[in-house]
Design a protein around this motif. Structure first.
Motif, mmCIF file in Angstrom:
data_model
loop_
_atom_site.group_PDB
_atom_site.id
_atom_site.type_symbol
_atom_site.label_atom_id
_atom_site.label_comp_id
_atom_site.label_asym_id
_atom_site.label_seq_id
_atom_site.Cartn_x
_atom_site.Cartn_y
_atom_site.Cartn_z
ATOM 1 N N ASP A 1 0.759 -1.134 -0.286
ATOM 2 C CA ASP A 1 -0.135 0.165 0.080
ATOM 3 C C ASP A 1 0.834 1.143 0.372
ATOM 4 O O ASP A 1 0.295 1.945 0.065
ATOM 5 C CB ASP A 1 -1.230 -0.121 0.960
ATOM 6 C CG ASP A 1 -0.206 0.399 2.213
ATOM 7 O OD1 ASP A 1 0.773 0.351 2.520
ATOM 8 O OD2 ASP A 1 -0.709 0.018 3.655
ATOM 9 N N ASP B 1 -8.823 -0.840 -9.256
ATOM 10 C CA ASP B 1 -9.618 -0.176 -9.063
ATOM 11 C C ASP B 1 -8.531 1.362 -8.996
ATOM 12 O O ASP B 1 -7.299 0.973 -9.069
ATOM 13 C CB ASP B 1 -10.408 0.133 -7.939
ATOM 14 C CG ASP B 1 -10.096 -0.195 -6.361
ATOM 15 O OD1 ASP B 1 -8.672 -0.232 -6.316
ATOM 16 O OD2 ASP B 1 -10.815 -0.210 -5.503
ATOM 17 N N ASP B 2 -8.783 2.674 -9.286
ATOM 18 C CA ASP B 2 -8.574 3.664 -9.111
ATOM 19 C C ASP B 2 -7.292 3.589 -7.719
ATOM 20 O O ASP B 2 -6.665 4.316 -8.099
ATOM 21 C CB ASP B 2 -8.758 5.201 -8.783
ATOM 22 C CG ASP B 2 -9.559 5.394 -10.236
ATOM 23 O OD1 ASP B 2 -8.917 5.380 -10.919
ATOM 24 O OD2 ASP B 2 -10.365 5.989 -10.449
ATOM 25 N N LYS B 3 -7.916 3.455 -6.498
ATOM 26 C CA LYS B 3 -7.150 3.301 -5.057
ATOM 27 C C LYS B 3 -5.968 2.068 -5.515
ATOM 28 O O LYS B 3 -4.752 2.946 -5.066
ATOM 29 C CB LYS B 3 -7.846 2.619 -4.055
ATOM 30 C CG LYS B 3 -7.043 2.647 -2.975
ATOM 31 C CD LYS B 3 -8.642 2.385 -1.242
ATOM 32 C CE LYS B 3 -7.333 2.245 -0.299
ATOM 33 N NZ LYS B 3 -8.510 2.133 0.548
ATOM 34 N N ILE B 4 -6.038 0.883 -6.172
ATOM 35 C CA ILE B 4 -5.442 0.000 -6.116
ATOM 36 C C ILE B 4 -4.127 0.504 -6.681
ATOM 37 O O ILE B 4 -3.072 0.242 -7.235
ATOM 38 C CB ILE B 4 -5.798 -1.288 -6.849
ATOM 39 C CG1 ILE B 4 -6.317 -1.722 -5.790
ATOM 40 C CG2 ILE B 4 -4.895 -2.641 -6.908
ATOM 41 C CD1 ILE B 4 -5.427 -2.637 -4.209
ATOM 42 N N GLN C 1 -3.465 3.426 -7.528
ATOM 43 C CA GLN C 1 -2.279 4.204 -6.833
ATOM 44 C C GLN C 1 -1.151 3.932 -6.466
ATOM 45 O O GLN C 1 0.108 4.688 -5.849
ATOM 46 C CB GLN C 1 -3.281 4.821 -6.021
ATOM 47 C CG GLN C 1 -4.141 5.955 -6.689
ATOM 48 C CD GLN C 1 -4.587 7.098 -5.609
ATOM 49 O OE1 GLN C 1 -4.830 6.542 -4.651
ATOM 50 N NE2 GLN C 1 -5.903 8.185 -5.698
ATOM 51 N N PHE C 2 -1.053 2.430 -5.834
ATOM 52 C CA PHE C 2 0.017 1.693 -4.791
ATOM 53 C C PHE C 2 1.279 1.488 -6.074
ATOM 54 O O PHE C 2 2.307 1.219 -5.543
ATOM 55 C CB PHE C 2 -0.322 0.891 -4.598
ATOM 56 C CG PHE C 2 -1.362 0.821 -3.413
ATOM 57 C CD1 PHE C 2 -2.032 2.148 -2.262
ATOM 58 C CD2 PHE C 2 -2.701 -0.205 -2.842
ATOM 59 C CE1 PHE C 2 -2.860 2.260 -1.631
ATOM 60 C CE2 PHE C 2 -3.815 0.103 -1.975
ATOM 61 C CZ PHE C 2 -3.233 1.009 -1.140
#
Length: 263
Positions: free
Chosen positions: A181, A200-203, A205-206
């Protein structure tokens, strides 16, 4: 070990094959050959997607910085592919395992007749218990309007091959344990994500940049590969490729890494 026959694609990245000083990790290649040979001879159908041609070419020609000129990169790949396959041939021969080289371009996969021919070739090789070693045909691949023959990089190539040959699983061996993360090199408290069910966008970003000057991949390309795998309802894992014996741990479902599966 599971007695049911499984078809498994293993992708090994440049960082797993080439040291920071540009030298080839021959012991890693030998351990990889031994692990894949043992599994293949135990009844698994193993396919290797190997990066490292440009890195091997740089090592062979003693070039320290990865060039940006396309012709220079393609020339290095042509030199490095020969060197890499020589190392693989010797390593697999030491384990009484036959191998074959398959160099793909994107149009071969996309067009029906060539698609079917390549698929029949791969299936025939595995019927003879031969391990196909697949790479993009970098010296001739181009990316232009109406004639796209490149895969982009080998993470996506490995995912496309997994879908193409209807393999059960893709194992990507990298220089990191999996998807975190945050960047574990700069964030000691970064947490390893053990299971990812959607990209998704959150993933996204990692994902950071690639860490090897000899390769073209990185976590972002692995997530693009994971999306192909998830869309195909298949499974992919990212593990640290420092010790190729970890492939056995993945097959036995006892490993440290990140699993991508819609289920």
């Amino acid at each position: 070990m599971n007695e049911e026959k499984k078809r498994i694609v293993v992708k090994v990245g440049t960082s797993s094959l080439v040291n920071a000083n540009g030298s080839i990790k021959v012991p890693t290649i030998n351990r990889l050959a031994r692990t894949l040979s043992d599994l293949n001879q135990a009844g698994y159908e193993m396919i290797l997607v190997s990066s490292g041609a440009v890195g091997a070419g740089m090592s062979k020609l003693q070039i320290e910085q990865r060039p940006t000129d396309i012709a220079e990169l393609q020339a290095l790949s042509a030199v490095g592919q020969v060197a890499l396959m020589d190392l693989y041939t010797r390593a697999f021969n030491a384990n009484n395992q036959e191998i074959a080289q398959i160099l793909l371009t994107r149009d071969v996969v996309d067009f029906p007749i060539s698609h079917d021919n390549v698929l029949r070739t791969i299936n025939q090789l595995m019927a003879h218990h031969v391990i196909p070693i697949i790479n993009e045909n970098d010296p001739v691949s181009v990316d232009e309007f109406h004639h796209k023959t490149t895969f982009g990089e080998n993470d996506q190539l490995a995912a496309i091959v997994t879908k193409f040959i209807d393999a059960d699983e893709l194992i990507i061996m990298s220089d990191i344990n999996g998807l975190y993360d945050a960047n574990p090199a700069t964030h000691p408290d970064a947490k390893l994500l053990k299971v990812v069910t959607k990209i998704d966008d959150k993933i996204m970003q990692f994902a950071g940049g690639h860490g090897s000057q000899f390769g073209s991949g990185g976590m972002a390309t692995k997530l693009k590969a994971a999306q192909i795998i998830l869309d195909s309802d298949k499974k992919m894992v990212i593990v640290n490729g420092e010790n190729p014996a970890i492939i056995n741990d993945v097959i036995n479902d006892d490993f440290t890494g990140t699993t991508f599966s819609a289920n």
